[in-house]
Structures are given as structure tokens and as C-alpha cells.
Motif scaffolding. Structure first.
Motif, PDB file in Angstrom:
ATOM      1  N   MET A 100      74.413  35.388  81.806  1.00  0.00           N
ATOM      2  CA  MET A 100      74.380  34.235  80.916  1.00  0.00           C
ATOM      3  C   MET A 100      73.704  33.076  81.640  1.00  0.00           C
ATOM      4  SD  MET A 100      78.109  34.245  79.024  1.00  0.00           S
ATOM      5  CE  MET A 100      77.560  33.019  77.823  1.00  0.00           C
ATOM      6  N   ILE A 101      72.848  32.373  80.920  1.00  0.00           N
ATOM      7  CA  ILE A 101      72.217  31.156  81.411  1.00  0.00           C
ATOM      8  C   ILE A 101      72.941  29.979  80.761  1.00  0.00           C
ATOM      9  CG2 ILE A 101      70.088  29.824  81.558  1.00  0.00           C
ATOM     10  CD1 ILE A 101      68.542  32.426  81.299  1.00  0.00           C
ATOM     11  N   LEU A 102      73.601  29.172  81.566  1.00  0.00           N
ATOM     12  CA  LEU A 102      74.351  28.023  81.079  1.00  0.00           C
ATOM     13  C   LEU A 102      73.638  26.751  81.525  1.00  0.00           C
ATOM     14  CD1 LEU A 102      77.926  29.275  82.056  1.00  0.00           C
ATOM     15  CD2 LEU A 102      76.675  29.708  79.931  1.00  0.00           C
ATOM     16  N   LEU A 103      73.376  25.859  80.593  1.00  0.00           N
ATOM     17  CA  LEU A 103      72.657  24.618  80.880  1.00  0.00           C
ATOM     18  C   LEU A 103      73.453  23.427  80.355  1.00  0.00           C
ATOM     19  CD1 LEU A 103      69.063  25.709  79.791  1.00  0.00           C
ATOM     20  CD2 LEU A 103      69.860  25.459  82.137  1.00  0.00           C
ATOM     21  N   ARG A 104      73.467  22.373  81.145  1.00  0.00           N
ATOM     22  CA  ARG A 104      74.088  21.127  80.711  1.00  0.00           C
ATOM     23  C   ARG A 104      73.024  20.043  80.580  1.00  0.00           C
ATOM     24  NH1 ARG A 104      79.685  20.571  84.312  1.00  0.00           N
ATOM     25  NH2 ARG A 104      80.934  22.071  83.093  1.00  0.00           N
ATOM     26  N   HIS A 105      73.253  19.124  79.608  1.00  0.00           N
ATOM     27  CA  HIS A 105      72.344  18.003  79.415  1.00  0.00           C
ATOM     28  C   HIS A 105      72.291  17.144  80.675  1.00  0.00           C
ATOM     29  CE1 HIS A 105      71.535  18.884  75.306  1.00  0.00           C
ATOM     30  NE2 HIS A 105      72.799  18.758  74.925  1.00  0.00           N
ATOM     31  N   PRO A 106      71.166  16.458  80.910  1.00  0.00           N
ATOM     32  CA  PRO A 106      71.047  15.626  82.115  1.00  0.00           C
ATOM     33  C   PRO A 106      72.116  14.549  82.220  1.00  0.00           C
ATOM     34  CG  PRO A 106      68.894  15.981  81.119  1.00  0.00           C
ATOM     35  CD  PRO A 106      69.900  16.539  80.154  1.00  0.00           C
ATOM     36  N   GLU A 107      72.594  14.030  81.094  1.00  0.00           N
ATOM     37  CA  GLU A 107      73.586  12.962  81.158  1.00  0.00           C
ATOM     38  C   GLU A 107      74.997  13.485  81.406  1.00  0.00           C
ATOM     39  OE1 GLU A 107      72.827  14.019  76.807  1.00  0.00           O
ATOM     40  OE2 GLU A 107      71.654  13.628  78.619  1.00  0.00           O
ATOM     41  N   ARG A 108      75.174  14.794  81.427  1.00  0.00           N
ATOM     42  CA  ARG A 108      76.490  15.378  81.654  1.00  0.00           C
ATOM     43  C   ARG A 108      76.639  15.713  83.143  1.00  0.00           C
ATOM     44  NH1 ARG A 108      78.891  20.347  77.944  1.00  0.00           N
ATOM     45  NH2 ARG A 108      80.988  20.419  78.842  1.00  0.00           N
ATOM     46  N   PRO A 109      77.862  15.660  83.712  1.00  0.00           N
ATOM     47  CA  PRO A 109      78.039  16.010  85.122  1.00  0.00           C
ATOM     48  C   PRO A 109      77.467  17.386  85.429  1.00  0.00           C
ATOM     49  CG  PRO A 109      80.050  15.049  84.266  1.00  0.00           C
ATOM     50  CD  PRO A 109      79.145  15.240  83.093  1.00  0.00           C
ATOM     51  N   VAL A 110      76.867  17.499  86.605  1.00  0.00           N
ATOM     52  CA  VAL A 110      76.255  18.769  86.991  1.00  0.00           C
ATOM     53  C   VAL A 110      77.346  19.805  87.250  1.00  0.00           C
ATOM     54  CG1 VAL A 110      74.264  17.614  88.006  1.00  0.00           C
ATOM     55  CG2 VAL A 110      76.240  18.171  89.442  1.00  0.00           C
ATOM     56  N   PHE A 111      76.956  21.048  87.169  1.00  0.00           N
ATOM     57  CA  PHE A 111      77.873  22.122  87.544  1.00  0.00           C
ATOM     58  C   PHE A 111      78.213  21.997  89.030  1.00  0.00           C
ATOM     59  CE2 PHE A 111      75.713  24.280  83.909  1.00  0.00           C
ATOM     60  CZ  PHE A 111      76.834  24.535  83.144  1.00  0.00           C
ATOM     61  N   ASN A 112      79.491  22.210  89.366  1.00  0.00           N
ATOM     62  CA  ASN A 112      79.902  22.152  90.763  1.00  0.00           C
ATOM     63  C   ASN A 112      80.548  23.474  91.163  1.00  0.00           C
ATOM     64  OD1 ASN A 112      82.468  22.083  89.621  1.00  0.00           O
ATOM     65  ND2 ASN A 112      82.599  19.851  89.756  1.00  0.00           N
ATOM     66  N   ASP A 113      81.122  23.499  92.375  1.00  0.00           N
ATOM     67  CA  ASP A 113      81.711  24.739  92.870  1.00  0.00           C
ATOM     68  C   ASP A 113      82.859  25.219  91.994  1.00  0.00           C
ATOM     69  OD1 ASP A 113      79.957  24.951  94.938  1.00  0.00           O
ATOM     70  OD2 ASP A 113      81.234  23.934  96.399  1.00  0.00           O
ATOM     71  N   MET A 114      83.643  24.267  91.485  1.00  0.00           N
ATOM     72  CA  MET A 114      84.737  24.673  90.616  1.00  0.00           C
ATOM     73  C   MET A 114      84.190  25.283  89.319  1.00  0.00           C
ATOM     74  SD  MET A 114      87.908  22.435  89.194  1.00  0.00           S
ATOM     75  CE  MET A 114      89.162  23.165  88.171  1.00  0.00           C
ATOM     76  N   ASP A 115      83.103  24.724  88.807  1.00  0.00           N
ATOM     77  CA  ASP A 115      82.473  25.308  87.625  1.00  0.00           C
ATOM     78  C   ASP A 115      81.949  26.711  87.926  1.00  0.00           C
ATOM     79  OD1 ASP A 115      82.869  23.056  85.979  1.00  0.00           O
ATOM     80  OD2 ASP A 115      81.139  22.060  86.878  1.00  0.00           O
ATOM     81  N   ARG A 116      81.471  26.895  89.157  1.00  0.00           N
ATOM     82  CA  ARG A 116      80.997  28.215  89.540  1.00  0.00           C
ATOM     83  C   ARG A 116      82.143  29.237  89.475  1.00  0.00           C
ATOM     84  NH1 ARG A 116      77.123  29.531  93.828  1.00  0.00           N
ATOM     85  NH2 ARG A 116      77.358  27.375  94.557  1.00  0.00           N
ATOM     86  N   VAL A 117      83.310  28.820  89.999  1.00  0.00           N
ATOM     87  CA  VAL A 117      84.484  29.701  89.947  1.00  0.00           C
ATOM     88  C   VAL A 117      84.893  29.954  88.502  1.00  0.00           C
ATOM     89  CG1 VAL A 117      86.918  29.911  90.568  1.00  0.00           C
ATOM     90  CG2 VAL A 117      85.277  28.976  92.213  1.00  0.00           C
TER      91      VAL A 117
END
Length: 842
Positions: free
Chosen positions: A440-457
Motif C-alpha cells: 500500500m502507498i499511503l500519502l499525507r497532504h503537505p499541511e498534515r504531520p509527516v509520518f513518523n516511527d510510530m506511524d510506521r509501526v
């Protein structure tokens, strides 16, 4: 969260602010003053390899045992942790008495620490030991030992806590003994030893008294939390940790380090650091609870069916917009097709199908650029290839213009850069059983917080659950395809028109899992313009029943080609079933339609009776014929009956799955069959559909269904011409003349020449080989021109190659070259040789 009982703070130990069970905790390995009641007890963490040497020595171990890490690594564990005595259940060792004596038999899992250190225990153990060490001279510890299993060198994980620090005064409960709480450890991969991955997989097995679901939740929490915790419980031995995770652990660590530096320098800790830390803790709890709720909701939203397409949509919609703004799902080409694929990791030639795309952008923005259904490979230098080959998440905090250009280059003339540049991207593999099915390719808008390590988990956990669901759907789809392919391959493709009759069929797979059954139908062309009509049903379901059905169907076709009478054919089929084994039984209804004589010749082997619909008045009735025993019973005679029919009558044959419903008398289904079969219809297909609507949609049907309907048109007497020829070679010329004249009368001059030539060859052979009876010649005008020659010789002629000097052997070669079809069959009196010619369209 704490399933135990809250206690007072032990004497001599200050309670920290808000020190209640379940509160957020500081890192116990860096907090020398920790409150055990709040779950903040420092632990020593020691890992022992298979040679009995220490491979990991935590800061807590240094603090508890007074030995620096550099002096402990590589040394013998029994030497570093010498057991000078293990407290017995009696509570005495020498002259000492201790309120924690009962911990010597904590949960009954092992005799002592020394046995664990020497590798004599292969299961988790716990207890209380008194160790001799450099500082202090005697260390009284509570310990927990967990054997590690895996490919790495690590053998044992040992956790230890200062028992003196846990000592507390207890009121006498009236029995003269003090009540003692039990302490159960939960721990995390805050260490960096090589066996950490295996330990993570083993956590649910070594945590005591845990359900699978609760273990999974605890493990998810502990892995992200990053340090061990304890639970104090008087009744339960369930390890409980504070709520899961820290969304911004790096920021929290930085604030703590700044505060520590201020304290080390003798400076006051700034108020803003205290306030930010407290606010961060509150935010952590809210964020963690939200993540847990999110994963629980996702788990409930996906996998509601085994339909692959529906599952794909469920997975994509589960993450938008709560976790991401764009979710694109790619699956292997073979997964989409419901096929198997070779083992091993994907490569640059692997085709990936974009099977779903969910987003929060304006409608249609993505449709033209990245349409669903497109298939493409991915080059080796891309993060997509890294994700699919490593099977691990790939995090790109921001897609730079350079990376956006590199990704866009894969889409040829379509410019995808405006859709992806500046967005945060997380790639998560969809895998099951160590096989990557997609990603899966997950993308967030530029104004939204970037994916971090917790998001990776979180993404990895999401993908793991989704991968299993998709794999289940894939395997079900694959098995369905295999079953349907097998079933289709065994069902014949019957022509709509046979000599003197029209045929329509229907097959409905069962509603049981697998949908493979033993029902079949068939039609076989017989000599004399006759047609054999067959319906059968092997009892049971599954591939074995289908395989048995295939064998019986092939046997019926072979014996029908020998023109065996119906009763004898069923007798031979029953004998064959006995030789194949007594595992399966089958029912079979066999009917032979003679359109010239206008009759049906039928025999039954335990099957439901057929329905005959009269063309004259539209009345329908079940044909009364002996039921017989099912095929495979053995030793039971079969009888046949002859039923006269008129042109336009319809014969309906089906399996019991159409008329039989659990809890209902089969007579109701047979009555409905008769009624629906008599219903007027514009076509044969329409008549079949009427029956299916009346019977096939009733509730409770699980069996498969085979339905065959034949409209018995007959052949008019003026479309048949017959001659009797003497056993005289001169009759060959008479036969040619008779055929030529008859075809002229029928208005068929075209086939006359080849028909004369082939009749000449067949009559010559018949006259030469007949013994006493005259030779019979018959022409039948139906959909084709059929010519039959009968004689009383039982030896069937064979096609052979004739040499230049051979005087015989060319007749059948001529017939084989000129005829549309030809064949031979034995009769009671001798044999029949026949051929067919295609008639011109009218």
C-alpha cells in the motif's frame, strides 16, 4: 491501566506526583528513585548466550549489581550472578526471616535462577534469590528468566529487581503471616541485543495467564513503549502496561535530556520544560488511545467476507482519511487473477495491479493519472521495490522534487508530480506467511504531520492484519477457481440440436464451501438417428465426488457408444463402480430417444423420475418406471420401460438437488417440478429458466443441480427411406441409383455424388461379408443426411492404409475423407456402418 490493587507507598520511599497504578511513567532505567506502586521499578536486564556468556548488560544491571557493562559483557553468567541461597517456601535461610519468603515458589515455574543460568530449564521461571556480588556484598533480588528460541545466539533473558526496594510492611491478616502481593513483569525491546526480533515473536507465549487477544495488545503496547514495567496485583498474574506508545518520543527524550543537563549543572529545571512534559504526557495518552481504537476499528472493518474485490476495497477505505489522505493498493498479478505464483521475492519483472485508490482530494483528480486496473512493474532503485523485496515498511518523510520526478518517470506521459511532491509517504507491504502479496502507498497532504516511527509501526500492524485477510480471500478465490475449472471441465458442452430433438441444460453449483459436487448430465449420439440422454448424481461433495463423477460419465459415454440397452448399461456401470471401490454411490437415469419410432427407452438406478410434458394438452406427469438401486450397491437387477412419445413432447430430467430441500417432503418439490415444467415458454432456455426460478431459489438449497430438457421433435416418415438388398454384387448399382433418385425427390442434388460413392463402398463391403440376412440401407433426412448400412456380420471394419498393389482397404478411407462424420457399432443382429453429410442451409 492496572488490574491489581492499589497500595500505599512503602515506608522510606517518597511517592512521586500522581504516583498511582497506570499513570505515565518515566524511564525506570534512568530514574534512580522509582515508585514500585506506580509501576516504576528499575529492572536489571541481562541476556545470556548459548555458551553461558553475558551478551547484554543494561544500565539497570550496572546499578543493581555494581558492575560496569564493559566488565560484564563476555563473562560467564553464573560467575557474575552467583546464587548464595534461594529462599524456600518456609521463609527461612540461615537465621533470616523475610516477608517476601513466599516468592521462593513464585508461580511454581522453576527451582531457581542457577538452573536457568546453566540452561537446565527450557521454560519461563521466576523466583527470589540472594546473590553475592562485588557491591553490595549480598544482593537480594526478584528474578524472572525467559528462554529465547530462535536462530540467534541468545539463549536466556533475565530480568531482576531489588527485593529490598520492594520490601514493605504488611499487616497481619489474623493468621500470623503477612499477605504478599505478586509482581509480574512486562518488558519491551529497549535493548539492542540481536535476539530482539525473536523475543518480540515469543512474547505472547511467555507472558503468563494471557489470552491471545490480550497478549497481542500488551505486546503492541510494550514494543512501542520502550521500557519494562511491573504490575502489582494481589490476585492476578497478568502483566499490564501503561497505555501504548509515544507519538513524539524523540521530542520527549530531548526535553528529558535538557532537564537532566540542568539538574547535573546544579541549575533549576525551567518551568516550561516541566509544563511541556506534563502536556506531552497528556497528549501521548490521547494519541495512543486513538491509535489503539483505530487499529481495533480497522480489524473489525476488514475481512467481513471472503470476496477478494470486496476485501481490497475494505482495506483501502479503512485508512482514509483517519490515518492517511491517499491510499493506493497494489497486488501481484497472480493474486488478482486468483492464481498461484512462484516462491521467492518479487523482482523487476513482477507485474503489480493497482486494485484500489482512495483519497480525500477533489473527485477525479487521480482517476486519469493513476487509474485503477493498471498493471506495471517497479524499477529496482525505487522505494516501492525496496518495500516489496524487503517486506518491511519504507518511510519517506517528504517526497522531494527529485524523488517526485523519479517516481513520475515511471508513468510515461502522465505527470504525477503535482499529486505527490511535498507529501509524506509510507509504504507498507501486504504479506502473509512470509510472502509479499502486494503493498500500500499511503500519502499525507503537505499541511498534515509527516509520518513518523510510530506511524510506521501502526502501518506495519495494519498491513499485517490486512495481508492475512487478503491472503485468506486470495486462497478462497484460488480454490473456488480450481473447483469451478474442474467442474466445468467435467460437464459436457452439449449441442443444442441432435437428430430429432432440441436440448437445453443448466448447472447450478452448490452453496456449500468449495461448490464442487458429483452431478452431471450428458447426451450421446447413437446409430439410427437416436440420442442417449443421461443425468447422474454421485452422492457427497468435494473433489473426490467430482472425480468419481468424471469416471462414471466417461464410462456411460463409452458404453452408450456401444449401443447397449439401458438396463444392461446400468448393470455394467454398477459392476464398474464395484471395481472402483465401495466408497461412493451414485444415482443415474438413462434414456434413449428414437425419433423415428417415436418412443423413449428408459432405465433408472435410484434416481428421481423424469417428467414428461405432453405437447397435445400441455399436461405433465412423472414417468412411472422402476426406481432401481443406486450405482455401487451391487447385485441388484435393473429394468427398462418403453414410453411412446409424440412430436413436441418435452422430457425433463434433473438431480435431486433441484427438488429436495431439507425439512420439506420431496413430493412437494416433485409437484413443483411438474407444474413449472408444464408452464408455456417461448424457448427451451426460457423453459429451463422457469423451472430454475420455481425451484432453484428456494431457501435451504445447498446441493448442486443438474437439469436437462429435451424437446422430442421426431422425424417425419417421409424423411426416411429404407431398402432391403440381396447378397448379390449387382445390388451395389441398385443402391446407388436408389440413393440418387431419393435425394432428387428430397430436393438435395448437391450431396448426391458423394453420397452415391460412399453408399457404393459400404454396400459392397456389406454384401461381401454378410452371411444369411439381406443388407439394409437407410437414408434419414434431419439436420444432416444420415446413411446407414446394416448386415449380419459382427466383425467391425477398421480404417487401414492400403498399398499401391492392394485391392482392398480403400473403401473406409474414401468414407473418412468425404463424410462429415462416420462410425460403426454392433447390433443384436450384426453391425451398422454409417456416415453423415452436411445439408445445404434452407
Amino acid at each position: 491501566m492496572d488490574h491489581g490493587t492499589e497500595r500505599d507507598t512503602p515506608p522510606g520511599r517518597p511517592a512521586g506526583p500522581g504516583a498511582v497504578p497506570g499513570d505515565p511513567v518515566a524511564d525506570p532505567l534512568s530514574d534512580p528513585v522509582a515508585d514500585p506502586v506506580a509501576g516504576r521499578v528499575p529492572l536489571a536486564v541481562v541476556v545470556v548466550d548459548r555458551d553461558g556468556l553475558v551478551s547484554h548488560w543494561s544500565r539497570g544491571a550496572t546499578r543493581l549489581f555494581g558492575l560496569p557493562k564493559e566488565d560484564a559483557i563476555g563473562r560467564s553468567a553464573p560467575d557474575l550472578l552467583p546464587v548464595s541461597g534461594v529462599l524456600a517456601e518456609t521463609g527461612t535461610e540461615d537465621d533470616d526471616s523475610d516477608p517476601y519468603d513466599s516468592y521462593g515458589a513464585y508461580d511454581g515455574l522453576g527451582p531457581g535462577l542457577e538452573s536457568s543460568l546453566h540452561g537446565r530449564l527450557s521454560y519461563p521461571a521466576a523466583g527470589r534469590a540472594r546473590l553475592s556480588g562485588p557491591a553490595p556484598a549480598r544482593v537480594d533480588v526478584l528474578w524472572w528468566a525467559y528462554p529465547l528460541v530462535g536462530p540467534g545466539p541468545e539463549r536466556l533473558l533475565v530480568l531482576a529487581a531489588d527485593a529490598d526496594g520492594l520490601r514493605r510492611d504488611h499487616a497481619d491478616d489474623g493468621t500470623g503471616t503477612a499477605t504478599v502481593e505478586r509482581i509480574a513483569p512486562g518488558f519491551a525491546l529497549h535493548t539492542d541485543f540481536p535476539g530482539a526480533d525473536e523475543l518480540a515473536r515469543r512474547l505472547p507465549e511467555i507472558l503468563p495467564s494471557m489470552s491471545v487477544g490480550e497478549s497481542a495488545r500488551i505486546v503492541a503496547q510494550v514494543l512501542e513503549l520502550g521500557y519494562p514495567v511491573l504490575e502489582f496485583s494481589q490476585n492476578d498474574r497478568v502483566p499490564v502496561t501503561p497505555d501504548w506508545g509515544v507519538p513524539r518520543r524523540a521530542e520527549r527524550r530531548a526535553r528529558r535530556e535538557r532537564a537532566a543537563r540542568a539538574r547535573a549543572a546544579g541549575e533549576p529545571v525551567p518551568d516550561d520544560l516541566r509544563g511541556e512534559a506534563e502536556d506531552a504526557e497528556d497528549l501521548e495518552y490521547a494519541a495512543v488511545r486513538e491509535r489503539l481504537e483505530f487499529l481495533n476499528e480497522v480489524s473489525g472493518a476488514i475481512g467481513t467476507s471472503l470476496d477478494l474485490s470486496r476485501t481490497i476495497v475494505e482495506v483501502s477505505r479503512a485508512v482514509v482519511p483517519r490515518f492517511t489522505d491517499v491510499a493506493g493498493t497494489y497486488l501481484r498479478e497472480q493474486v488478482v487473477a486468483g492464481e498461484g505464483f512462484p516462491d521467492g521475492v518479487p523482482d523487476t519483472t513482477t507485474m503489480w495491479h493497482r486494485v484500489a485508490l482512495e483519497h480525500t482530494d477533489e473527485p477525479g483528480r487521480w482517476d486519469d493519472v493513476v487509474p485503477v486496473g493498471e498493471a506495471m512493474p517497479f524499477p529496482a532503485h525505487t522505494p516501492f521495490f525496496q518495500c516489496m523485496t524487503s517486506g518491511e515498511p519504507v518511510l519517506v518523510p517528504r517526497i522531494t522534487e527529485e524523488m517526485g520526478h523519479a517516481i513520475a518517470s515511471q508513468f510515461e506521459k502522465r505527470d504525477i508530480r503535482p499529486l505527490i511532491t511535498g507529501r509524506s509517504m509510507l509504504l507498507v507491504p501486504l504479506k502473509a506467511r512470509h510472502v509479499v502479496l502486494g503493498f500500500m502507498i499511503l500519502l499525507r497532504h503537505p499541511e498534515r504531520p509527516v509520518f513518523n516511527d510510530m506511524d510506521r509501526v501502526t502501518g506495519a500492524e495494519l498491513a499485517a492484519r490486512a495481508g492475512l485477510v487478503l491472503d485468506n480471500a486470495r486462497m478462497y478465490t484460488y480454490q473456488e477457481n480450481v473447483a469451478e475449472t474442474l467442474q466445468d471441465s467435467m460437464l459436457p458442452h452439449i449441442p443444442e440440436h441432435m437428430a430429432g430433438c432440441d436440448i437445453a441444460t443448466r448447472y447450478l453449483p452448490g452453496t456449500l464451501l468449495g461448490r464442487v459436487g458429483g452431478d452431471w448430465f450428458d447426451s450421446v449420439k447413437l446409430p439410427g438417428a437416436r440420442t442417449a440422454l443421461v443425468v447422474g448424481d454421485v452422492m457427497g461433495h468435494g473433489l473426490n465426488s467430482a472425480a468419481m463423477m468424471g469416471q462414471l460419465r466417461t464410462a456411460v459415454q463409452t458404453m452408450a457408444g456401444l449401443d447397449l440397452p439401458p438396463a444392461r448399461l446400468l448393470r455394467n456401470l454398477d459392476d464398474l463402480a464395484q471395481r472402483l471401490g465401495d466408497t461412493y454411490l451414485a444415482t443415474c437415469l438413462y434414456a434413449v430417444y428414437d425419433p423415428i419410432a417415436g418412443e423413449l427407452h428408459l432405465a433408472n438406478a435410484g434416481h428421481i423420475p423424469p417428467v414428461l410434458v405432453r405437447a397435445e394438452d400441455g399436461a405433465s406427469e412423472l414417468i412411472d418406471l422402476p426406481t432401481g438401486a443406486p450405482i455401487g450397491v451391487g447385485g441388484v437387477p435393473f429394468e427398462s420401460v418403453r414410453v411412446p412419445v409424440a412430436p413436441g413432447d418435452r422430457l425433463v430430467m434433473c438431480t435431486d438437488g433441484l427438488v429436495e430441500v431439507r425439512g420439506e417432503d420431496i413430493g412437494v418439490g416433485l409437484a413443483t417440478l411438474c407444474e413449472s415444467a408444464a408452464h408455456p415458454a417461448a424457448s427451451m432456455d426460457g423453459a429451463c429458466d422457469t423451472i430454475i426460478r420455481a425451484l432453484g431459489t428456494r431457501g435451504g438449497r445447498k446441493d448442486d443441480v443438474a437439469l436437462l430438457m429435451a424437446r422430442l421433435n421426431g422425424i417425419e416418415p417421409d424423411a426416411v427411406a429404407e431398402w432391403r438388398l440381396a447378397r448379390d454384387p449387382a445390388e451395389v448399382g441398385r443402391a446407388r441409383a436408389a440413393v440418387r433418385e431419393q435425394l432428387h425427390d428430397w430436393g438435395l442434388p448437391g450431396p448426391a455424388a458423394p453420397a452415391e460413392l460412399m453408399v457404393s463402398e459400404l454396400v459392397t463391403n456389406a454384401v461381401r461379408h454378410s452371411h444369411a440376412r439381406p443388407v439394409a440401407l437407410r437414408l434419414v433426412r434431419a439436420d444432416t443426411l444420415l446413411c446407414e448400412v446394416d448386415d449380419d456380420d459382427h466383425e467391425l471394419p477398421t480404417l487401414r492404409s492400403a498399398g499401391p498393389e492392394d485391392e482392398t482397404g480403400r473403401g473406409l478411407r474414401v468414407v473418412s475423407t468425404l463424410a462429415r462424420e462416420w462410425g460403426t457399432s454392433r447390433t443384436e443382429a450384426g453391425k451398422t456402418v454409417w456416415f453423415e453429410l452436411t445439408l445445404p442451409r434452407r
